[in-house]
Write an enzyme that holds these catalytic residues in place. Structure first.
Site, short mmCIF file in Angstrom:
data_model
loop_
_atom_site.label_atom_id
_atom_site.label_comp_id
_atom_site.label_asym_id
_atom_site.label_seq_id
_atom_site.Cartn_x
_atom_site.Cartn_y
_atom_site.Cartn_z
N CYS A 1 -4.99 24.64 16.31
CA CYS A 1 -4.87 25.13 17.68
C CYS A 1 -4.49 23.97 18.59
O CYS A 1 -5.29 23.46 19.37
CB CYS A 1 -6.18 25.78 18.12
SG CYS A 1 -6.03 26.69 19.67
N GLU A 2 -3.26 23.52 18.44
CA GLU A 2 -2.74 22.35 19.14
C GLU A 2 -1.23 22.44 19.16
O GLU A 2 -0.59 22.58 18.11
CB GLU A 2 -3.18 21.08 18.40
CG GLU A 2 -3.13 19.81 19.20
CD GLU A 2 -4.22 19.72 20.24
OE1 GLU A 2 -3.89 19.34 21.39
OE2 GLU A 2 -5.39 20.03 19.94
N GLY B 1 0.83 -1.20 0.00
CA GLY B 1 0.00 0.00 0.00
C GLY B 1 0.86 1.24 0.00
O GLY B 1 0.94 1.98 -0.99
#
EC number: 4.1.1.20
Length: 433
Positions: free
Chosen positions: A363-364, A294
């Site tokens: 916002c992290e 994959g």
């Protein structure tokens, strides 16, 4: 300097180019941030695997694209055209593939907790194989098949007890894994004996997958040896014939200059020797071989282009370069501390004189794309490309902070087209009541 992606080059105007297309021009046309992928390289990767299957197994098998790496209708149509099979791990992936016109008989359905509705969808549409994970699923599938007047061809996901050298979150072959049944404690043997007596199921094969982003041959060789030995033991002890052996995927790719992947056909060649040896030693027919690459099909064919909105230098501490994307379009750093390389789109081979952290807009505090990246001087408004983002970026993307998901732009022969359009704000609220 070589790029970690072979489909990249520097155009006549000095800009980064992918598949013969100027990345800056693509950013202008389609906006930023955006995923950009080289369709021709994806197709060539499929052909490498198909050629290897032909060379080392005489065509006695099938290569499945593990579509959790990147699932969309465009990709499934490509896989159909390249004579690939696919594996899917949810009703959503299955539905997308079927809507794209992918042949159901070339679909293998995985998952450790398939719902009845998902199993019904697989049975109704004639999915080729269902890879059973546990006894509860086995009983449900037998019941549903009987109620629907179907006989399901199944494989069992086996944990061969191989602890691959990779991140703990993507190791799957050891006994302490949520996936499959174990060889070590007799669980695998017992569930296959149970299934052999069920009226509505046809035990076709066994499957294993030892993990992802693996750079060594030995774990794959050992897994093949254990699985072939198990197949021979089932025949000797219970006269149960296993016709298919699915050896999974997990081949590593080059995210950074420090990564040292092995050529994919070398994996297949090495494992084929083990399979053939045990087949001869134990006197069992060579099984139909299934593989599930994959990441190695799509990862190194794609990049994500961003525009810089702020450069914040904290003297003596760190410089943050903020871009208009982040963990919403690439959560792999916050999940696995995954490493990437980035280049400036204008003059991508410029000397890397700056150490800075490429930060996202969410916002992290953990919204980081690359920590302590080596970059040339970057200013506000510059375009930056993060490389090898063609797998597990779009497919794991979210709308955190209500940020729309990115488009996928495919390039081929110097031309581009949309494979997935950019989400709008209206798309974000489409299901809100």
């Amino acid at each position: 300097m070589d790029f970690v992606m072979s489909c990249l080059s520097v155009g006549e105007n000095g800009n980064l180019s992918i598949g013969g297309c100027d990345v800056a021009a693509l950013a202008e046309e389609y906006g930023t941030p955006a995923y950009i992928m080289d369709e021709d390289q994806i197709r060539e990767n499929c052909r490498v695997y198909n050629r290897a299957m032909q060379e080392y197994y005489g065509g006695n098998g099938i290569v499945l694209y593990a579509s959790k790496a990147l699932s969309c209708k465009y990709i499934y149509r490509m896989m159909k055209e390249e004579n690939m099979g696919i594996d899917v791990v949810s009703g959503g992936e299955m539905y997308t593939a079927l809507k794209a016109g992918f042949p159901a008989e070339r679909i293998y359905f995985h998952g450790n907790n398939k719902t009845d509705d998902e199993l019904k969808m697989a049975l109704e549409n004639g999915v080729g194989r269902i890879v059973v994970d546990n006894v509860f699923e086995l009983e449900s599938l037998n019941r549903l098949s009987g109620e629907m007047g179907k006989t399901a061809d199944i494989l069992f996901r086996i944990k061969p007890g191989i602890d691959a050298h990779t991140h703990s979150f993507i190791r799957t072959g050891q006994i302490d894994s949520k996936f499959g049944v174990s060889l070590e404690n007799g669980e695998a043997e017992n569930i296959i004996k149970m299934a052999d007596d069920m009226e509505n199921l046809n035990v076709v094969g066994v499957h294993c997958h030892i993990g992802s982003q693996i750079f060594e041959l030995e774990p794959f060789e050992l897994a093949a040896e254990k699985m072939m030995t198990f197949i021979a033991d089932l025949k000797d002890k219970y006269d149960i014939s296993i016709k298919e052996l699915n050896l999974g995927g997990g081949y590593g790719i080059k995210y950074t200059e420090g990564d040292t992947p092995i050529d994919y056909d070398k994996y297949i060649q090495a494992v084929s020797k083990v399979v053939r040896r045990i087949s001869e030693e134990r006197g069992i027919p060579l099984p139909y071989i299934v593989m599930e690459p994959g990441r190695s099909i799509t990862a190194e064919t794609g990049l994500t282009v961003y525009r810089v909105g702020a450069v914040k230098e904290i003297p003596g501490v760190r410089t943050y370069i903020s871009v208009d994307g982040g963990m919403g379009d690439n959560p792999r750093y916050i999940l696995y501390q995954s490493e990437y390389e980035a280049v400036r789109v204008n003059n991508p081979l410029a000397e890397k004189t700056v150490t800075a952290t490429l930060a996202g807009k969410c916002c992290e505090s953990g919204d980081i794309l690359i920590k302590d990246a080596k970059l040339p001087e970057i200013k506000v408004g510059d375009l930056v490309a993060v490389l090898a983002t063609g797998a597990y970026n779009y497919s794991m993307a979210s709308n955190y902070n209500r940020i729309p998901r990115l488009p996928i732009v495919m390039v081929s022969g110097g031309k581009s087209r949309l494979a997935v359009k950019r989400e709008s704000y209206d798309d974000l609220i489409a299901n809100d009541l």
